[in-house]
Design an enzyme around this catalytic site. Sequence first.
Site, PDB file in Angstrom:
ATOM      1  CG  HIS A   1      -2.063  -1.248   1.767  1.00  0.00           C
ATOM      2  ND1 HIS A   1      -2.000  -2.344   2.180  1.00  0.00           N
ATOM      3  CD2 HIS A   1      -2.525  -2.071   0.444  1.00  0.00           C
ATOM      4  CE1 HIS A   1      -3.296  -2.751   2.140  1.00  0.00           C
ATOM      5  NE2 HIS A   1      -3.182  -2.471   1.228  1.00  0.00           N
TER       6      HIS A   1
ATOM      7  CE  LYS B   1     -12.958  -7.328   2.988  1.00  0.00           C
ATOM      8  NZ  LYS B   1     -11.531  -7.676   2.561  1.00  0.00           N
TER       9      LYS B   1
ATOM     10  NE  ARG C   1      -2.273  -7.660  -4.071  1.00  0.00           N
ATOM     11  CZ  ARG C   1      -3.119  -7.866  -3.008  1.00  0.00           C
ATOM     12  NH1 ARG C   1      -2.221  -7.928  -2.023  1.00  0.00           N
ATOM     13  NH2 ARG C   1      -4.555  -7.492  -3.593  1.00  0.00           N
TER      14      ARG C   1
ATOM     15  CB  SER D   1      -4.311  -6.559   4.134  1.00  0.00           C
ATOM     16  OG  SER D   1      -3.168  -5.389   3.752  1.00  0.00           O
TER      17      SER D   1
HETATM   18  P1  ADP Z   1      -9.999  -3.274  -0.498  1.00  0.00           P
HETATM   19  O1  ADP Z   1     -10.515  -5.034   0.717  1.00  0.00           O
HETATM   20  O2  ADP Z   1     -10.716  -2.276  -0.820  1.00  0.00           O
HETATM   21  O3  ADP Z   1      -9.396  -4.884  -1.262  1.00  0.00           O
HETATM   22  P2  ADP Z   1      -6.532  -3.604   0.905  1.00  0.00           P
HETATM   23  O4  ADP Z   1      -6.477  -2.548   1.527  1.00  0.00           O
HETATM   24  O5  ADP Z   1      -6.877  -5.282   0.317  1.00  0.00           O
HETATM   25  O6  ADP Z   1      -8.420  -3.285   0.199  1.00  0.00           O
HETATM   26  O7  ADP Z   1      -6.735  -2.651  -0.899  1.00  0.00           O
HETATM   27  C1  ADP Z   1      -6.715  -1.549  -0.989  1.00  0.00           C
HETATM   28  C2  ADP Z   1      -6.198  -1.543  -2.702  1.00  0.00           C
HETATM   29  O8  ADP Z   1      -4.304  -2.263  -2.476  1.00  0.00           O
HETATM   30  C3  ADP Z   1      -6.377  -2.677  -3.970  1.00  0.00           C
HETATM   31  O9  ADP Z   1      -6.068  -1.932  -4.744  1.00  0.00           O
HETATM   32  C4  ADP Z   1      -5.310  -3.518  -3.908  1.00  0.00           C
HETATM   33  O10 ADP Z   1      -5.400  -4.203  -4.799  1.00  0.00           O
HETATM   34  C5  ADP Z   1      -4.073  -2.004  -3.090  1.00  0.00           C
HETATM   35  N1  ADP Z   1      -2.457  -3.237  -3.100  1.00  0.00           N
HETATM   36  C6  ADP Z   1      -3.141  -4.392  -2.125  1.00  0.00           C
HETATM   37  N2  ADP Z   1      -1.971  -4.788  -1.666  1.00  0.00           N
HETATM   38  C7  ADP Z   1      -0.754  -4.652  -2.365  1.00  0.00           C
HETATM   39  C8  ADP Z   1       0.549  -4.674  -3.077  1.00  0.00           C
HETATM   40  N3  ADP Z   1       1.689  -5.198  -3.043  1.00  0.00           N
HETATM   41  N4  ADP Z   1       0.659  -3.949  -4.055  1.00  0.00           N
HETATM   42  C9  ADP Z   1       0.230  -3.305  -4.475  1.00  0.00           C
HETATM   43  N5  ADP Z   1      -0.900  -2.722  -4.072  1.00  0.00           N
HETATM   44  C10 ADP Z   1      -1.891  -3.411  -3.245  1.00  0.00           C
END
Ligand code: ADP
Length: 162
Positions: A17, A41, A90, A128
Amino acid sequence: MIKALFPGSFDPFTKGHADIVNRALPLFDRIIIAFGTNSSKTRFIKLQYMVDCLEKMYEKEPKIEITTYSGLTVEFCKKNSIQFILRGLRNSTDFEYERTIAHLNQSMDKRIETVFLATTPENSSVTSTIVREIIRFGGDASNFVPSLINDFLKIRQNLNLQ
Ligand code: ADP
């Protein structure tokens, strides 16, 4: 002012992030990192704890703002004059999911564009979910989360907080 919303659960906020935010900084005047609160969730890390972590982490970066929102992302953007939604990709699974959401948002408001940044190779397997598993079993998540977040997570672990 060109503003981008970076919406997510950030449960917890990872190096993946942080990398997306850092690389998007030169593209926008303001980036609003926004915790969506209407997900079904249940959170692993309490919302306010993670908000506090991010406020501390970005306190010296005037372009970054931390907030929470409920309801539709496009409605939040409209209300706050935000023209762009920022998302990270990703892999092809992310792409398929993100494309659907982007199309949906576009159908609700054509003026709001979704901008995607591809992950860097070193962050491509950072999720995450993995970090939550590591923390749950008392492991070291420092390779996956920014150092300040890691410190906060350790404090939380020591205090046995939720
Ligand atoms: P959500 O539940 O809305 O998917 P996340 O917190 O999991 O929220 O992710 C928020 C954003 O960050 C999403 O666009 C996700 O694809 C991106 N993201 C998560 N991990 C990575 C990573 N390692 N590299 C690039 N983008 C990421």
